[in-house]
Scaffold this active site. Structure first.
Site, mmCIF file in Angstrom:
data_model
loop_
_atom_site.group_PDB
_atom_site.id
_atom_site.type_symbol
_atom_site.label_atom_id
_atom_site.label_comp_id
_atom_site.label_asym_id
_atom_site.label_seq_id
_atom_site.Cartn_x
_atom_site.Cartn_y
_atom_site.Cartn_z
ATOM 1 C CG ASP A 1 -8.391 -4.066 -2.994
ATOM 2 O OD1 ASP A 1 -7.581 -3.157 -3.244
ATOM 3 O OD2 ASP A 1 -9.620 -3.897 -2.964
ATOM 4 C CG HIS B 1 -2.055 0.967 1.092
ATOM 5 N ND1 HIS B 1 -1.940 2.315 1.340
ATOM 6 C CD2 HIS B 1 -3.317 0.753 0.673
ATOM 7 C CE1 HIS B 1 -3.103 2.891 1.111
ATOM 8 N NE2 HIS B 1 -3.955 1.990 0.700
HETATM 9 C C1 SDX Z 1 -6.110 0.262 -3.027
HETATM 10 O O1 SDX Z 1 -4.171 4.681 -2.071
HETATM 11 C C2 SDX Z 1 -5.189 4.154 -1.466
HETATM 12 O O2 SDX Z 1 -5.611 4.573 -0.417
HETATM 13 C C3 SDX Z 1 -5.806 2.966 -2.228
HETATM 14 C C4 SDX Z 1 -6.862 2.134 -1.496
HETATM 15 C C5 SDX Z 1 -8.140 2.927 -1.248
HETATM 16 O O3 SDX Z 1 -8.867 2.593 -0.296
HETATM 17 O O4 SDX Z 1 -8.451 3.821 -2.084
HETATM 18 O O5 SDX Z 1 -6.339 1.700 -0.254
HETATM 19 C C6 SDX Z 1 -7.268 0.905 -2.334
HETATM 20 O O6 SDX Z 1 -5.827 0.625 -4.147
HETATM 21 C C7 SDX Z 1 -5.289 -0.764 -2.288
HETATM 22 C C8 SDX Z 1 -4.079 -1.281 -3.126
HETATM 23 C C9 SDX Z 1 -4.601 -2.372 -4.084
HETATM 24 N N1 SDX Z 1 -3.523 -2.752 -5.041
HETATM 25 C C10 SDX Z 1 -2.911 -3.966 -4.955
HETATM 26 O O7 SDX Z 1 -3.110 -4.784 -4.072
HETATM 27 C C11 SDX Z 1 -1.933 -4.240 -6.108
HETATM 28 C C12 SDX Z 1 -0.640 -4.868 -5.551
HETATM 29 N N2 SDX Z 1 0.087 -3.787 -4.784
HETATM 30 C C13 SDX Z 1 1.048 -3.021 -5.479
HETATM 31 O O8 SDX Z 1 0.935 -2.906 -6.844
HETATM 32 C C14 SDX Z 1 1.586 -1.821 -4.705
HETATM 33 O O9 SDX Z 1 1.847 -2.249 -3.432
HETATM 34 C C15 SDX Z 1 0.749 -0.553 -4.651
HETATM 35 C C16 SDX Z 1 0.396 -0.078 -6.020
HETATM 36 C C17 SDX Z 1 -0.485 -0.769 -3.859
HETATM 37 C C18 SDX Z 1 1.593 0.521 -3.948
HETATM 38 O O10 SDX Z 1 2.671 0.762 -4.757
HETATM 39 P P1 SDX Z 1 3.762 1.888 -4.384
HETATM 40 O O11 SDX Z 1 3.423 2.566 -3.117
HETATM 41 O O12 SDX Z 1 3.982 2.715 -5.599
HETATM 42 O O13 SDX Z 1 5.015 1.018 -4.041
HETATM 43 P P2 SDX Z 1 6.043 0.515 -5.103
HETATM 44 O O14 SDX Z 1 5.324 0.002 -6.311
HETATM 45 O O15 SDX Z 1 7.063 1.575 -5.284
HETATM 46 O O16 SDX Z 1 6.679 -0.749 -4.351
HETATM 47 C C19 SDX Z 1 7.755 -0.584 -3.424
HETATM 48 C C20 SDX Z 1 8.506 -1.911 -3.495
HETATM 49 C C21 SDX Z 1 8.956 -2.275 -4.922
HETATM 50 O O17 SDX Z 1 10.078 -3.138 -4.808
HETATM 51 P P3 SDX Z 1 11.578 -2.414 -4.975
HETATM 52 O O18 SDX Z 1 11.559 -1.735 -6.324
HETATM 53 O O19 SDX Z 1 11.687 -1.447 -3.814
HETATM 54 O O20 SDX Z 1 12.520 -3.582 -4.892
HETATM 55 O O21 SDX Z 1 7.647 -2.991 -3.073
HETATM 56 C C22 SDX Z 1 7.436 -3.892 -4.159
HETATM 57 C C23 SDX Z 1 7.820 -3.128 -5.421
HETATM 58 O O22 SDX Z 1 8.223 -4.033 -6.448
HETATM 59 N N3 SDX Z 1 6.029 -4.252 -4.146
HETATM 60 C C24 SDX Z 1 5.548 -5.470 -4.352
HETATM 61 C C25 SDX Z 1 4.167 -5.370 -4.175
HETATM 62 N N4 SDX Z 1 3.844 -4.100 -3.870
HETATM 63 C C26 SDX Z 1 5.000 -3.405 -3.861
HETATM 64 N N5 SDX Z 1 6.164 -6.626 -4.675
HETATM 65 C C27 SDX Z 1 5.364 -7.719 -4.831
HETATM 66 N N6 SDX Z 1 4.026 -7.714 -4.663
HETATM 67 C C28 SDX Z 1 3.387 -6.550 -4.344
HETATM 68 N N7 SDX Z 1 2.072 -6.508 -4.201
#
Ligand code: SDX
Length: 421
Positions: A363, A306
């Site tokens: 989710d 998140h």
């Molecule tokens: C919602 O913003 C809100 O408030 C949203 C929400 C709401 O109520 O409106 O809460 C609802 O959208 C919840 C999120 C639902 N999405 C998912 O579950 C999709 C999977 N999650 C990711 O795609 C990700 O965690 C995000 C998009 C939710 C957040 O992404 P960020 O904050 O941009 O973080 P990032 O992509 O920069 O990740 C940081 C690191 C990275 O690794 P490094 O490059 O540092 O090595 O964490 C890793 C990412 O690759 N990472 C994951 C991951 N999420 C982040 N690796 C594997 N699986 C994951 N799910």
């Protein structure tokens, strides 16, 4: 006298006010940055940027706190109805009995949509994704309610809000009925707002329907937990579209499209599809954990991570408990729930997830309850939108009441310099 923040650039020192919020969070007020320095900030995804001041929702990602107008979601889930929470988010306080009664009367009066909207619905193939259908139907509402566009007064705003609170659940239920090939239901205004949602979703024409208390209680909790979440992607979309003075319905229609994305609200559908794929692959969670950590593999553990919560998403904690309760009370044994719990257990002890503070988000478990309630996977994000509607309305109203300027970020240009043909 507010604190100041100093910036030194080209041997010149600049000062900017330091803003402090009600929960002691702090922000640098850079409204005059470009005028003073000629500089802009660069912050892809706005990870460090506050877009507005807001009195609606407070969340603390480190502590796992979420409050609507000061009330904790834990309290609201136990003691309030979704319609009471909608009133709280939009109007600022929980409604008195008289205010709630008036709101119900106003909503019941508007609980019809123009029959011609069905022609928009009919024009879609059954295979159309319900979020695309819902966004179109919501935009289509404008044509049948032109007064909802020019919000020039409090009464105009209240009228548009009531129309949307009344008609959006009908349109949402129609997208579900379309997917299932079922006849469309109308609102039953003798029921509560929450019971009516269950009725419109599930009542079959050849049978009586009495929503089970388990179903309505689970729906009520899920809708409350999705109701607002400060400046997330879809809410920021609703605000920025509304900042051009586009109407409320058009702004919400845009928010629906933003929520559709699998990185945002679409994740609840992607979680179940992921869990089903793991189940079909023999339940080998370790293989998928490796894929999630492999930078060369686009696979992500959907429902994990998140932008703000770097601790447990408090909503996930409540939904996980509700999933167990609902499945037990409905006598359902869903193997994907066990796979989800297995993934969570492994991730919470895996350095990759621990180092990146990746926890289950809202989710991760919600789809398991929706499934138990008989809602098809492709409808999960519509259910998210149905819950998020009052938050979108509240945030849009606040943006317009504060006369916020049209949203128009700057950029750092990295293209070609001037050249001639
Ligand atoms: C919602 O913003 C809100 O408030 C949203 C929400 C709401 O109520 O409106 O809460 C609802 O959208 C919840 C999120 C639902 N999405 C998912 O579950 C999709 C999977 N999650 C990711 O795609 C990700 O965690 C995000 C998009 C939710 C957040 O992404 P960020 O904050 O941009 O973080 P990032 O992509 O920069 O990740 C940081 C690191 C990275 O690794 P490094 O490059 O540092 O090595 O964490 C890793 C990412 O690759 N990472 C994951 C991951 N999420 C982040 N690796 C594997 N699986 C994951 N799910």
């Amino acid at each position: 006298m507010s604190e100041k923040v100093k910036l030194t650039y080209k041997d010149k020192e600049y000062e900017f006010p330091l803003l402090e919020g009600a929960e002691e969070e702090k922000g640098i007020d850079i409204k005059t940055l470009r005028a003073q320095t000629g500089l802009v900030t660069y912050d892809p995804g706005y990870k460090n940027t506050g877009s507005c001041k807001s009195e609606i929702t407070f969340l603390d990602g480190e502590e796992g706190i979420l409050r609507y107008r000061g009330y904790s979601i834990e309290d609201l889930c136990e003691k309030a109805s979704f319609l009471e929470v909608a009133y709280l988010l939009i109007f600022g306080n929980l409604p008195t009995a008289k205010e709630l009664a008036l709101l119900n009367i106003e909503i019941r009066k508007e609980s019809l949509v123009d029959e011609d909207l069905k022609s928009i619905l009919k024009s879609f193939p059954k295979s159309a994704h319900p979020m695309g259908v819902l966004s179109s139907l919501t935009s289509g509402l404008i044509a049948f309610n032109p007064s909802s566009v020019d919000i020039a007064s409090e009464s105009d705003l209240r009228e548009a809000i009531i129309m949307l609170l009344a008609k959006f659940p009908i349109l949402s239920s129609w997208t579900h009925r379309k997917v299932k090939g079922l006849p469309l239901n109308y609102a039953n205004t003798s029921l509560s707002y929450e019971d009516n949602i269950a009725h419109m979703l599930f009542k079959l024409p050849h049978q009586d329907y009495e929503a089970s208390p388990v179903v309505v209680s689970a729906l009520n909790k899920l809708l409350i937990l999705h109701a607002d979440h400060e400046q997330n992607c879809s809410t920021s979309t609703v605000r920025i579209v509304g900042s051009s003075h586009a109407g409320l319905f058009a702004s919400v229609s845009a928010g629906i499209s933003a929520l559709w994305g699998p990185l945002h609200g679409g994740a609840n559908q992607a979680v179940i599809e992921m869990l089903e794929a793991i189940k079909a692959d023999g339940g080998d969670t370790k293989k998928y954990m490796q894929k999630a950590k492999d930078k060369n593999d686009p696979f992500r553990l959907m429902g994990f991570g998140h932008r703000v919560y770097k601790n447990f998403d408090p909503r996930a904690r409540i939904i996980k408990k509700a999933a167990d309760e609902v499945l037990n009370e409905l006598g359902i044994n869903d193997p994907v729930l066990d796979i989800a719990k297995g993934l969570e257990k492994e991730a919470l002890s895996d350095p990759y997830f621990i180092d990146r503070k990746l926890y289950p988000n809202v989710d991760f478990y919600s789809g398991i309850i929706y499934r138990a309630l008989g809602i098809p996977t492709e409808m999960f994000t519509v259910m998210f939108a149905l819950g998020r509607l009052p938050g979108w309305i509240a945030q849009w109203s606040e943006m317009r009441k504060n006369n916020e300027p049209i949203g128009r970020p700057r950029q750092i240009y990295t293209g070609e310099n001037h050249r001639t043909i």
